[in-house]
Design a protein around this motif. Sequence first.
Motif, PDB file in Angstrom:
ATOM      1  N   VAL A 431       0.795  -1.055   0.090  1.00  0.00           N
ATOM      2  CA  VAL A 431      -0.021   0.193   0.092  1.00  0.00           C
ATOM      3  C   VAL A 431       0.862   1.077   0.159  1.00  0.00           C
ATOM      4  N   PRO A 432       0.686   2.241  -0.752  1.00  0.00           N
ATOM      5  CA  PRO A 432      -0.459   2.348  -1.641  1.00  0.00           C
ATOM      6  C   PRO A 432      -0.393   1.819  -3.052  1.00  0.00           C
ATOM      7  N   PHE A 433       0.638   1.199  -3.377  1.00  0.00           N
ATOM      8  CA  PHE A 433       0.791   0.803  -4.840  1.00  0.00           C
ATOM      9  C   PHE A 433      -0.530  -0.013  -5.120  1.00  0.00           C
ATOM     10  N   VAL A 434      -0.571  -1.266  -4.617  1.00  0.00           N
ATOM     11  CA  VAL A 434      -1.655  -1.979  -4.934  1.00  0.00           C
ATOM     12  C   VAL A 434      -3.089  -1.314  -4.991  1.00  0.00           C
ATOM     13  N   PRO A 435      -3.558  -0.547  -4.146  1.00  0.00           N
ATOM     14  CA  PRO A 435      -4.933   0.115  -4.321  1.00  0.00           C
ATOM     15  C   PRO A 435      -4.871   1.146  -5.541  1.00  0.00           C
ATOM     16  N   ILE A 436      -3.942   2.003  -5.514  1.00  0.00           N
ATOM     17  CA  ILE A 436      -3.958   2.724  -6.843  1.00  0.00           C
ATOM     18  C   ILE A 436      -3.721   2.140  -8.002  1.00  0.00           C
ATOM     19  N   ALA A 437      -2.908   0.868  -8.138  1.00  0.00           N
ATOM     20  CA  ALA A 437      -3.210   0.253  -9.426  1.00  0.00           C
ATOM     21  C   ALA A 437      -4.415  -0.499  -9.733  1.00  0.00           C
ATOM     22  N   GLY A 438      -5.067  -0.946  -8.617  1.00  0.00           N
ATOM     23  CA  GLY A 438      -6.323  -1.485  -8.698  1.00  0.00           C
ATOM     24  C   GLY A 438      -7.241  -0.166  -9.202  1.00  0.00           C
TER      25      GLY A 438
END
Length: 481
Positions: A431-438
């Motif tokens: 986080v925050p890469f995974v939610p932003i990528a999603g």
Amino acid sequence: MSIWKTKSLTQLLGEASESEKGLKRTLSSRALVALGIGAIIGAGLFSLTGIAAAEHAGPAVTLSFVLAAVGCAFAGLCYAEFASMIPVAGSAYTYSYATMGEFMAWIIGWDLVLEYALGAATVGVSWSRYFLEFLNKFGIHLPNNLICSPWETLKLSDGTVIEGGIINLPAIFIVVLLSLLLIRGTKESASMNNFLVVLKVCVVILFIVLGWSYIDSANYDPYNPANTGVKGQFGMSGIAAGAATVFFAFIGFDAVSTAAQEAKNPQKGMPIGILGSLVICTILYVLFAHVMTGLVPYHEFAGDAKPAATAFAKTPYTFLQTGLIVAILAGYTSVILVMLMGQSRVFYTMSKDGLLPGFFGEIHEKFRTPWKTNLFFMVFVSLFAGFVPVSDLGHMVSIGTLLAFVLVCIGVMVMRKKMPDAPRSFKTPLVPFVPIAGILVCLYLMYSLPYESWIRLILWMAIGVAIYFMYGKRNSKLNNE
């Protein structure tokens, strides 16, 4: 009275504790994985794969499945963190209430009607198509006026073309039957679902194994056809448009989170159920699409509502066609079952919060299920299944689901800021890469959907906002404490 007021984590966990009148905790981790697979494998795989290949991606529809799965995986990791923290019925609606406030919770709850209720209607229409094929094999023919909606053209396998009927009666029949089963109880429904899941997974594996030997490699040339000059017709934009189309094949893994209050061990079971079902289905989907486009040239799937049967006819195992149709019907049945269950649990939770009339929150004394909600959606979903064309329903479901995923990804980042020390038995990594990528992947897929889908989404949301300010805001239990 603030529309941005949030529920505390303590309050949500208090609601999750089982009481004499609450929902039964009967679902194990294995049952939750089966629930997810039951929701995922269905109409998207057996009906939309051929259309996505013929109109958008060609044999590279396998890459469309991978792209759609990546978006789902990012959102699934966010769902798993929420579901392990807040094991309450209601899915993304409940998570939004804890992070972004009541108004956003209402928006996502209303949006979930698009995903679950209209999703059940969409699959109901597809179920009726295969059911007609099954009856035709035994020489049984229903009256033309009773097998499709007034605004739909239906082409049967014998070449008969029906230019609009009066009502799609088989679709209504299956919705009513499964709604009545859900009233009987979650455990009974889950037992039936487990059987249907095993059956349809066996058929998908059988299709892959038997079909693999008869793949014609010439059908893969070109694997990714050149773009025609029109956005979404082959090339990279075609793979994205194909992903947005087959995205319907992935909706449902989040339905696992709506059953959090009925899980025996939600902190452990929710992440396993959500991510386990997603991984298993992605592997099966890619292999299935690879075999299907290897058996038949992709352009022959144009307008084909039953591509799996068309592809299987290219093998010597035509005697298994009837069995294939029966298994596909079983697959559709379990998808409708899970979607109807998910929708009823969302409305049950919204009713308990005062945002909807108490009618939706009443539990049956004997079966301990939200039976009045099940009856309401039995009628609501039946109307859409009986009278609305399947293509319109499918796009509405996809765009509604993608919006829900975007809001859940945002919610994880908000929760990390507001409650960094709250106990989490599962934490979303990176986080925050995974939610932003999603968020970015889901928005890209939304952008790839037809313009009409955006218009319908805006109109649907406008109706929802009006209902919230006329009823929900005034009767909210949180705002009236």
